[in-house]
Every structure is written in C-alpha cells, then in structure tokens.
Design a protein around this motif. Structure first.
Motif, mmCIF file in Angstrom:
data_model
loop_
_atom_site.group_PDB
_atom_site.id
_atom_site.type_symbol
_atom_site.label_atom_id
_atom_site.label_comp_id
_atom_site.label_asym_id
_atom_site.label_seq_id
_atom_site.Cartn_x
_atom_site.Cartn_y
_atom_site.Cartn_z
ATOM 1 N N LEU A 154 15.108 1.015 1.974
ATOM 2 C CA LEU A 154 14.418 -0.235 2.312
ATOM 3 C C LEU A 154 13.487 -0.039 3.501
ATOM 4 O O LEU A 154 12.384 -0.586 3.548
ATOM 5 C CB LEU A 154 15.444 -1.339 2.608
ATOM 6 C CG LEU A 154 16.187 -1.845 1.368
ATOM 7 C CD1 LEU A 154 17.365 -2.716 1.768
ATOM 8 C CD2 LEU A 154 15.249 -2.608 0.444
ATOM 9 N N GLN A 155 13.954 0.790 4.435
ATOM 10 C CA GLN A 155 13.096 1.057 5.592
ATOM 11 C C GLN A 155 11.788 1.717 5.131
ATOM 12 O O GLN A 155 10.695 1.305 5.509
ATOM 13 C CB GLN A 155 13.815 1.962 6.597
ATOM 14 C CG GLN A 155 12.979 2.143 7.857
ATOM 15 C CD GLN A 155 13.493 3.257 8.744
ATOM 16 O OE1 GLN A 155 14.492 3.904 8.430
ATOM 17 N NE2 GLN A 155 12.831 3.475 9.853
ATOM 18 N N LEU A 156 11.936 2.730 4.269
ATOM 19 C CA LEU A 156 10.756 3.446 3.788
ATOM 20 C C LEU A 156 9.851 2.510 2.974
ATOM 21 O O LEU A 156 8.627 2.528 3.109
ATOM 22 C CB LEU A 156 11.198 4.652 2.948
ATOM 23 C CG LEU A 156 10.100 5.564 2.435
ATOM 24 C CD1 LEU A 156 9.291 6.143 3.586
ATOM 25 C CD2 LEU A 156 10.680 6.705 1.587
ATOM 26 N N TRP A 157 10.473 1.687 2.135
ATOM 27 C CA TRP A 157 9.681 0.782 1.300
ATOM 28 C C TRP A 157 8.868 -0.183 2.166
ATOM 29 O O TRP A 157 7.675 -0.376 1.966
ATOM 30 C CB TRP A 157 10.592 0.008 0.337
ATOM 31 C CG TRP A 157 9.880 -1.118 -0.338
ATOM 32 C CD1 TRP A 157 10.008 -2.446 -0.083
ATOM 33 C CD2 TRP A 157 8.848 -1.015 -1.340
ATOM 34 N NE1 TRP A 157 9.145 -3.178 -0.860
ATOM 35 C CE2 TRP A 157 8.417 -2.318 -1.648
ATOM 36 C CE3 TRP A 157 8.247 0.061 -2.001
ATOM 37 C CZ2 TRP A 157 7.426 -2.584 -2.584
ATOM 38 C CZ3 TRP A 157 7.253 -0.207 -2.937
ATOM 39 C CH2 TRP A 157 6.851 -1.511 -3.213
ATOM 40 N N HIS A 158 9.525 -0.769 3.164
ATOM 41 C CA HIS A 158 8.813 -1.752 3.987
ATOM 42 C C HIS A 158 7.791 -1.091 4.927
ATOM 43 O O HIS A 158 6.882 -1.746 5.410
ATOM 44 C CB HIS A 158 9.804 -2.624 4.764
ATOM 45 C CG HIS A 158 10.475 -3.625 3.858
ATOM 46 N ND1 HIS A 158 9.826 -4.721 3.373
ATOM 47 C CD2 HIS A 158 11.706 -3.647 3.311
ATOM 48 C CE1 HIS A 158 10.630 -5.395 2.564
ATOM 49 N NE2 HIS A 158 11.785 -4.773 2.517
ATOM 50 N N GLN A 159 7.970 0.201 5.145
ATOM 51 C CA GLN A 159 7.020 0.941 5.979
ATOM 52 C C GLN A 159 5.784 1.328 5.167
ATOM 53 O O GLN A 159 4.667 1.151 5.599
ATOM 54 C CB GLN A 159 7.720 2.218 6.421
ATOM 55 C CG GLN A 159 7.400 2.701 7.790
ATOM 56 C CD GLN A 159 8.421 3.762 8.172
ATOM 57 O OE1 GLN A 159 8.882 4.540 7.329
ATOM 58 N NE2 GLN A 159 8.789 3.786 9.436
ATOM 59 N N ARG A 160 6.018 1.863 3.955
ATOM 60 C CA ARG A 160 4.916 2.487 3.214
ATOM 61 C C ARG A 160 4.560 1.796 1.901
ATOM 62 O O ARG A 160 3.497 2.057 1.349
ATOM 63 C CB ARG A 160 5.281 3.948 2.910
ATOM 64 C CG ARG A 160 5.932 4.644 4.092
ATOM 65 C CD ARG A 160 5.107 5.652 4.727
ATOM 66 N NE ARG A 160 4.474 6.544 3.788
ATOM 67 C CZ ARG A 160 3.503 7.359 4.107
ATOM 68 N NH1 ARG A 160 3.056 7.352 5.355
ATOM 69 N NH2 ARG A 160 2.968 8.165 3.217
ATOM 70 N N ASP A 201 5.554 2.451 -1.076
ATOM 71 C CA ASP A 201 5.241 3.468 -2.066
ATOM 72 C C ASP A 201 6.531 3.807 -2.812
ATOM 73 O O ASP A 201 7.407 4.496 -2.284
ATOM 74 C CB ASP A 201 4.678 4.705 -1.337
ATOM 75 C CG ASP A 201 4.237 5.784 -2.314
ATOM 76 O OD1 ASP A 201 4.788 5.834 -3.439
ATOM 77 O OD2 ASP A 201 3.351 6.575 -1.964
ATOM 78 N N LEU A 202 6.639 3.302 -4.038
ATOM 79 C CA LEU A 202 7.887 3.465 -4.796
ATOM 80 C C LEU A 202 8.187 4.945 -5.077
ATOM 81 O O LEU A 202 9.340 5.374 -5.020
ATOM 82 C CB LEU A 202 7.802 2.670 -6.111
ATOM 83 C CG LEU A 202 9.056 2.741 -6.983
ATOM 84 C CD1 LEU A 202 10.289 2.209 -6.258
ATOM 85 C CD2 LEU A 202 8.845 1.988 -8.289
ATOM 86 N N ALA A 203 7.139 5.731 -5.359
ATOM 87 C CA ALA A 203 7.356 7.152 -5.666
ATOM 88 C C ALA A 203 8.030 7.839 -4.480
ATOM 89 O O ALA A 203 8.951 8.659 -4.647
ATOM 90 C CB ALA A 203 6.017 7.813 -5.988
ATOM 91 N N GLU A 204 7.623 7.477 -3.272
ATOM 92 C CA GLU A 204 8.236 8.081 -2.071
ATOM 93 C C GLU A 204 9.699 7.669 -1.942
ATOM 94 O O GLU A 204 10.555 8.469 -1.575
ATOM 95 C CB GLU A 204 7.489 7.625 -0.811
ATOM 96 C CG GLU A 204 6.325 8.495 -0.462
ATOM 97 C CD GLU A 204 5.743 8.144 0.915
ATOM 98 O OE1 GLU A 204 6.508 8.015 1.871
ATOM 99 O OE2 GLU A 204 4.517 8.015 0.991
ATOM 100 N N VAL A 205 9.970 6.421 -2.274
ATOM 101 C CA VAL A 205 11.347 5.924 -2.176
ATOM 102 C C VAL A 205 12.232 6.650 -3.191
ATOM 103 O O VAL A 205 13.343 7.091 -2.874
ATOM 104 C CB VAL A 205 11.405 4.387 -2.401
ATOM 105 C CG1 VAL A 205 12.835 3.897 -2.463
ATOM 106 C CG2 VAL A 205 10.650 3.672 -1.290
ATOM 107 N N LEU A 206 11.722 6.811 -4.412
ATOM 108 C CA LEU A 206 12.528 7.485 -5.445
ATOM 109 C C LEU A 206 12.758 8.953 -5.071
ATOM 110 O O LEU A 206 13.840 9.501 -5.305
ATOM 111 C CB LEU A 206 11.840 7.369 -6.812
ATOM 112 C CG LEU A 206 11.679 5.928 -7.334
ATOM 113 C CD1 LEU A 206 10.995 5.911 -8.689
ATOM 114 C CD2 LEU A 206 13.022 5.201 -7.421
ATOM 115 N N ALA A 207 11.764 9.559 -4.448
ATOM 116 C CA ALA A 207 11.929 10.956 -4.007
ATOM 117 C C ALA A 207 12.988 11.033 -2.904
ATOM 118 O O ALA A 207 13.790 11.971 -2.847
ATOM 119 C CB ALA A 207 10.592 11.509 -3.513
ATOM 120 N N LEU A 208 12.999 10.014 -2.043
ATOM 121 C CA LEU A 208 14.001 9.977 -0.971
ATOM 122 C C LEU A 208 15.410 9.896 -1.572
ATOM 123 O O LEU A 208 16.318 10.615 -1.138
ATOM 124 C CB LEU A 208 13.745 8.761 -0.057
ATOM 125 C CG LEU A 208 14.802 8.498 1.005
ATOM 126 C CD1 LEU A 208 14.775 9.575 2.096
ATOM 127 C CD2 LEU A 208 14.602 7.119 1.668
#
Ligand code: SF4
Length: 334
Positions: A45-51, A53-60
C-alpha cells in the motif's frame, strides 16, 4: 527509553508479556503468519500510494515471497496479496485525498498532565501509515487488513487508542491540526487453493460412492490440484465484490486526547514501579485473547525454562517496527 504504544498496550494487557518482549528482548523464532501478511500488504500500500504503479507493486509481492513455489505459506500470501492489490488498484484508481506523507515516524515526550513536565524516563515513538489532506483538512491514513467487516468491526474502531494518541503526537511534532482518521480496510478472502486428492484418497472416496450406488457404477474422477491460474481467477471474482474494501472516516474528539494522555502517563508510572520492584505479573486471562496462544505461552507455562528460550525464541531489540528514525525519514510535503 523509547517506548511505543504497542508496548503500553501490552503492558496494560499483560505485564509479563512486556517483561519477555521489552526487557528480556525475546521473540518467537516462528513468526505469526497474520503479522507477516499484514506487513506485506502495508509495504504494498505504501508503494501504491507513492507511485501508483501496479506492475511495481506486483513485483514487490513476488520479491517478498521468493520461495512461493516450495513454501505453502508464501504461496498463499502471494496469491492473496496479488489479487487484493490488483483489485485495490482498480477500485481506487483515483483517490479523493492528497497524500502528504507516508510511513511517517514521530517521537515526542510523554507529559505529566498534572504538572505539564515531560517524563525523564520515556519518550513515545511511533509510525503512521500516512497523512492525507481532504478538502483542506488533515487526516491520518491507517491501513487495516480484516477477516471481515461488519457493524462490530466498525464500532470497535473507536477503541483504537493507538491511532488517536498518534494523531495527537503528529499534531505536536508536525504542527498541523489532525481532524480525524481515515481507515482504509481491506478484507482477507478466506478462499483456499484446492489441493486435489491423492490416489489413495480418490480410491477411498470412489469405494464409498460405489457402495452407495444402486447400479454399482460411478463416474467419479480424481480431483486434481487447483492450478495457480484457476485459483487467481477465483480470487479475482471474489475481489470484484465491492464489500471487500471499505473506507471509514472517524473524527477525533479533543476530550479523547486528554483521557489518553493521562492514561499514558499512568502507565509510565506503573511501569517504573514494576521495574523498580522487579515484579511483572501474569494476566492469564489474556493468554488466548486472539483465539490462539500468546507468543509467550510456552515460556510462561515452563516458567521461563532456558531450554524453551534456546529452542523457540531469539533475542531481538524492541521497536524494530520503527525501522527509520525520525531524523532519517523523508519530510512530508505540505
Ligand atoms: S502467556 Fe499469558 S501470562 Fe504469559 S505473557 Fe502471554 S498473556 Fe501473559
């Protein structure tokens, strides 16, 4: 001593647990699965609200579950987090708030309400998931994963003292008035990936069906394990239900601040007294509070047996959840 609200809350519930965790610095070797999933989703959620970018979240998610092919727990977390975050990104493609800060750490004094003097023994440190602005007012953003959301769950949010006291500290340390809390609740689907049956289990089931069959025949086939694609599809269908996400806004009352501040002070005095006398008594009514044994159950039951410590616990300094110190944290923008 840097204290957190988790410590004070635990102290209120069971003093012995505070002794194990914060003075003897023990944590179980096996980490609670629920905690693992909770922190995984928080990172997402932190990454999503920062960027955004769903692809980045799924990679995380994939990076945080590296052994999912062999490890059932990691595979379960991976599936659930993937379906949850895909649906979340779609549901909240546009938010009606502006993010001011994420994972924001704070540290402030604990004040004696009678004299206004700061404690010489403790400071309070904590971290909020986010600070957001809605129509010119500031709210603390608090992410929660829940087994289900019903009236009881929402009613209980009022008792979430931690976030109320944190809101007070954010006001003090950042100098911005906090109007309330925006709870961002994500429901954990209870679905399980179908395991299929072994040849023996199939033969047993087949024999039972044959015994019941009037014709002496059956068309039963062996149930095969559900593939990752099939399970992900089922989860996606589940998360299409709008009830799997909920946002609740709670307005803060200034009176609550005062009650909680004096409670916090009382707890510091009780702690100092317990430490001075070396007495941290057990509250056995709390051992199964979360429908599972407390993390220190084995220790209490064995009276702190050193073999139990050596085999099932490790020493970890307290407050590891405050990974970034206030001075290192990125400054929120206004
Ligand atoms: S097992 Fe029970 S008594 Fe022991 S620390 Fe946990 S809650 Fe307290």
């Amino acid at each position: 001593m840097v204290s957190t609200y988790s410590m004070w809350s635990l102290f209120r519930n069971c003093r012995k647990a505070v002794d194990w965790r914060y003075l003897q610095q023990l944590v179980p070797l096996e980490r609670d699965r629920n905690l693992h999933f909770g922190s995984l989703i928080h990172e997402c959620l932190q990454l999503w609200h920062q960027r955004r970018d769903l692809a980045e979240v799924l990679a995380l998610i994939s990076g945080l579950c590296p052994n999912r092919l062999q490890d059932d727990n990691q595979r379960r977390d991976w599936h659930l987090a993937t379906a949850m975050m895909r649906a979340y990104a779609e549901r909240y493609a546009a938010d009606d708030f502006e993010v001011i800060g994420l994972e924001h750490n704070f540290e402030g004094p604990i004040i004696n309400p009678a004299t206004g003097a700061a404690s010489r023994s403790f400071v309070l440190a904590g971290k909020v998931d986010g600070i957001v602005r809605i129509g010119g007012e500031h709210f603390i953003l608090e992410h929660k994963t829940a087994a289900q959301i019903d009236g009881d769950y929402l009613e209980k949010l009022w008792t979430d003292f931690q976030i109320t006291i944190y809101a007070h500290y954010i006001e003090q340390t950042m100098g911005i008035p906090i109007t309330g809390i925006l709870y961002n609740v994500l429901v954990k689907a209870k679905l399980q990936q179908g395991k299929g049956e072994t040849e023996e289990e199939f033969q047993e089931r087949r024999a039972e069906l044959l015994a019941k069959s009037k014709t002496g025949k059956t068309t039963a086939k062996r149930r095969l394990p559900e593939s990752d694609e099939e399970f992900q599809e089922r989860l996606t269908e589940k998360y299409a239900d709008p009830a799997m996400f909920h946002r609740e806004m709670l307005y803060l009352s200034r009176d609550r601040f005062d009650v909680l501040r004096s409670e916090l002070w009382e707890l510091t005095q009780a702690f100092l007294d317990a430490r001075r006398r070396g007495v941290f008594y057990q509250n056995t009514a709390f051992c199964f509070n979360y429908q599972r044994p407390c993390a220190y159950f084995a220790l209490c039951r064995s009276n702190g047996n050193p073999n139990v410590i050596e085999n099932f616990y490790q020493r970890v300094p307290p407050n590891t959840e405050l990974r970034v110190l206030p001075s290192d944290a990125p400054e929120p923008t206004f």
